[in-house]
Design a protein around this motif. Structure first.
Motif, PDB file in Angstrom:
ATOM      1  N   ASP A 142       9.340  10.272 -19.833  1.00 58.41           N
ATOM      2  CA  ASP A 142       8.245   9.857 -18.948  1.00 58.41           C
ATOM      3  C   ASP A 142       8.096  10.860 -17.808  1.00 58.41           C
ATOM      4  N   PRO A 143       6.864  11.066 -17.327  1.00 59.36           N
ATOM      5  CA  PRO A 143       6.652  12.009 -16.220  1.00 59.36           C
ATOM      6  C   PRO A 143       7.425  11.626 -14.960  1.00 59.36           C
ATOM      7  N   ASN A 144       7.575  10.328 -14.724  1.00 58.19           N
ATOM      8  CA  ASN A 144       8.367   9.853 -13.586  1.00 58.19           C
ATOM      9  C   ASN A 144       9.600   9.152 -14.140  1.00 58.19           C
ATOM     10  N   PRO A 145      10.762   9.794 -14.100  1.00 55.98           N
ATOM     11  CA  PRO A 145      11.962   9.186 -14.666  1.00 55.98           C
ATOM     12  C   PRO A 145      12.579   8.104 -13.776  1.00 55.98           C
ATOM     13  N   GLY A 146      12.046   7.916 -12.562  1.00 57.71           N
ATOM     14  CA  GLY A 146      12.658   7.008 -11.605  1.00 57.71           C
ATOM     15  C   GLY A 146      12.049   5.617 -11.582  1.00 57.71           C
ATOM     16  N   PRO A 147      12.552   4.788 -10.678  1.00 57.25           N
ATOM     17  CA  PRO A 147      12.157   3.384 -10.637  1.00 57.25           C
ATOM     18  C   PRO A 147      10.817   3.099  -9.947  1.00 57.25           C
ATOM     19  N   LEU A 148      10.329   4.020  -9.114  1.00 56.03           N
ATOM     20  CA  LEU A 148       9.113   3.748  -8.342  1.00 56.03           C
ATOM     21  C   LEU A 148       8.090   4.854  -8.478  1.00 56.03           C
ATOM     22  N   ASP A 149       6.836   4.474  -8.301  1.00 55.10           N
ATOM     23  CA  ASP A 149       5.758   5.439  -8.144  1.00 55.10           C
ATOM     24  C   ASP A 149       5.380   5.462  -6.670  1.00 55.10           C
ATOM     25  N   PHE A 150       5.083   6.637  -6.143  1.00 56.17           N
ATOM     26  CA  PHE A 150       4.546   6.807  -4.791  1.00 56.17           C
ATOM     27  C   PHE A 150       3.072   7.133  -4.956  1.00 56.17           C
ATOM     28  N   LEU A 151       2.210   6.190  -4.601  1.00 59.31           N
ATOM     29  CA  LEU A 151       0.775   6.353  -4.792  1.00 59.31           C
ATOM     30  C   LEU A 151       0.113   6.666  -3.457  1.00 59.31           C
ATOM     31  N   PRO A 152      -0.449   7.878  -3.307  1.00 57.73           N
ATOM     32  CA  PRO A 152      -1.112   8.221  -2.037  1.00 57.73           C
ATOM     33  C   PRO A 152      -2.320   7.316  -1.816  1.00 57.73           C
ATOM     34  N   LEU A 153      -2.497   6.874  -0.589  1.00 59.58           N
ATOM     35  CA  LEU A 153      -3.639   6.039  -0.212  1.00 59.58           C
ATOM     36  C   LEU A 153      -4.475   6.775   0.820  1.00 59.58           C
ATOM     37  N   ASP A 154      -5.795   6.617   0.720  1.00 62.07           N
ATOM     38  CA  ASP A 154      -6.621   7.151   1.798  1.00 62.07           C
ATOM     39  C   ASP A 154      -6.458   6.233   3.006  1.00 62.07           C
ATOM     40  N   GLU A 155      -6.779   6.752   4.169  1.00 60.99           N
ATOM     41  CA  GLU A 155      -6.505   6.024   5.412  1.00 60.99           C
ATOM     42  C   GLU A 155      -7.214   4.680   5.469  1.00 60.99           C
ATOM     43  N   GLN A 156      -8.457   4.611   5.004  1.00 54.95           N
ATOM     44  CA  GLN A 156      -9.211   3.351   5.045  1.00 54.95           C
ATOM     45  C   GLN A 156      -8.518   2.272   4.210  1.00 54.95           C
ATOM     46  N   ALA A 157      -8.154   2.592   2.971  1.00 57.68           N
ATOM     47  CA  ALA A 157      -7.478   1.629   2.097  1.00 57.68           C
ATOM     48  C   ALA A 157      -6.126   1.235   2.668  1.00 57.68           C
ATOM     49  N   ALA A 158      -5.405   2.198   3.201  1.00 60.13           N
ATOM     50  CA  ALA A 158      -4.081   1.926   3.759  1.00 60.13           C
ATOM     51  C   ALA A 158      -4.170   0.997   4.959  1.00 60.13           C
ATOM     52  N   ARG A 159      -5.104   1.261   5.851  1.00 57.78           N
ATOM     53  CA  ARG A 159      -5.226   0.425   7.054  1.00 57.78           C
ATOM     54  C   ARG A 159      -5.639  -1.005   6.704  1.00 57.78           C
ATOM     55  N   THR A 160      -6.417  -1.177   5.642  1.00 55.22           N
ATOM     56  CA  THR A 160      -6.771  -2.522   5.187  1.00 55.22           C
ATOM     57  C   THR A 160      -5.541  -3.227   4.630  1.00 55.22           C
ATOM     58  N   MET A 161      -4.795  -2.533   3.786  1.00 56.23           N
ATOM     59  CA  MET A 161      -3.627  -3.123   3.140  1.00 56.23           C
ATOM     60  C   MET A 161      -2.498  -3.404   4.138  1.00 56.23           C
ATOM     61  N   ILE A 162      -2.302  -2.524   5.073  1.00 61.66           N
ATOM     62  CA  ILE A 162      -1.146  -2.617   5.967  1.00 61.66           C
ATOM     63  C   ILE A 162      -1.274  -3.739   7.000  1.00 61.66           C
ATOM     64  N   THR A 163      -2.484  -4.284   7.173  1.00 63.14           N
ATOM     65  CA  THR A 163      -2.657  -5.362   8.156  1.00 63.14           C
ATOM     66  C   THR A 163      -1.826  -6.594   7.806  1.00 63.14           C
ATOM     67  N   GLU A 164      -1.494  -6.777   6.530  1.00 65.49           N
ATOM     68  CA  GLU A 164      -0.704  -7.941   6.111  1.00 65.49           C
ATOM     69  C   GLU A 164       0.798  -7.680   6.131  1.00 65.49           C
ATOM     70  N   LEU A 165       1.209  -6.458   6.395  1.00 70.68           N
ATOM     71  CA  LEU A 165       2.621  -6.085   6.262  1.00 70.68           C
ATOM     72  C   LEU A 165       3.308  -6.019   7.627  1.00 70.68           C
ATOM     73  N   ARG A 166       4.620  -6.026   7.601  1.00 66.50           N
ATOM     74  CA  ARG A 166       5.438  -5.959   8.810  1.00 66.50           C
ATOM     75  C   ARG A 166       6.412  -4.786   8.698  1.00 66.50           C
ATOM     76  N   LEU A 167       6.802  -4.245   9.843  1.00 70.71           N
ATOM     77  CA  LEU A 167       7.730  -3.126   9.895  1.00 70.71           C
ATOM     78  C   LEU A 167       9.079  -3.542   9.299  1.00 70.71           C
ATOM     79  N   ALA A 168       9.595  -2.721   8.391  1.00 70.79           N
ATOM     80  CA  ALA A 168      10.913  -2.975   7.787  1.00 70.79           C
ATOM     81  C   ALA A 168      11.983  -2.792   8.840  1.00 70.79           C
ATOM     82  N   PRO A 169      13.053  -3.587   8.770  1.00 66.65           N
ATOM     83  CA  PRO A 169      14.134  -3.443   9.763  1.00 66.65           C
ATOM     84  C   PRO A 169      14.862  -2.118   9.645  1.00 66.65           C
TER      85      PRO A 169
END
Length: 169
Positions: A142-169
């Motif tokens: 597989d092109p990504n042999p690891g457990p996660l994909d890192f998917l780049p987000l444009d700033e608009q999509a990221a700012r919409t999505m991140i409103t529901e999230l909290r800073l990790a400890p």
């Protein structure tokens, strides 16, 4: 007694986090310092299971955070080349993503289980250790042999999505 046990189990499934929301964090810190870029990693809200295991996210080989469901993490780094990576215990590969950071810019990445991780998980459930071994051999290229994909987000999509999230400890 049975209802008490059920309530206890269900209360363990709540994944609401208590860290800073992104807007508060940016207001408190401001933009990245001169010559720095900000790298922000997101993990969507959702059902995390009874035990929400954090994902081991690294930046340039050093620990960034154990990213739990419904959280984000960030790091300010000097402009230039950087590498995001992720590993998982008993997983046969490493996810890597290269970032070339420009000063003053913020880069957002959504993390999700990779296709290989989904295949290995599904086959281990269906076929036990034998299924895991077969899936490991089938997905070894597989092109990504690891457990996660890192998917780049444009700033608009990221700012919409991140409103529901909290800073990790």
């Amino acid at each position: 007694m049975a209802l008490s046990i059920a309530a206890l189990v269900l209360s363990g499934c709540v994944t609401e986090r208590s860290g800073l929301d992104y807007a508060s964090m940016v207001q408190k810190l401001g933009p990245p310092a001169q010559g720095q870029a900000r790298i922000v990693i997101l993990r969507e809200k959702g059902y995390a299971g009874i035990a929400d295991q954090g994902w081991d996210i690294r930046l340039n080989g050093g620990p960034m955070t154990d990213l739990k469901t419904g959280t984000y993490a960030y790091a300010d780094r000097p402009a230039g080349r950087h590498q995001l990576s992720a590993t998982a215990s008993m997983f046969p590969g490493v996810s890597q993503y290269d970032v070339t950071a420009v000063p003053g810019r913020t880069y957002f990445f959504l993390t999700r289980p990779s296709a290989r991780a989904k295949a290995l998980h599904g086959m281990s459930i269906a076929g036990g250790v034998a299924g895991l071994l077969v899936a490991s051999a089938i997905t070894s290229n597989d092109p990504n042999p690891g457990p996660l994909d890192f998917l780049p987000l444009d700033e608009q999509a990221a700012r919409t999505m991140i409103t529901e999230l909290r800073l990790a400890p």
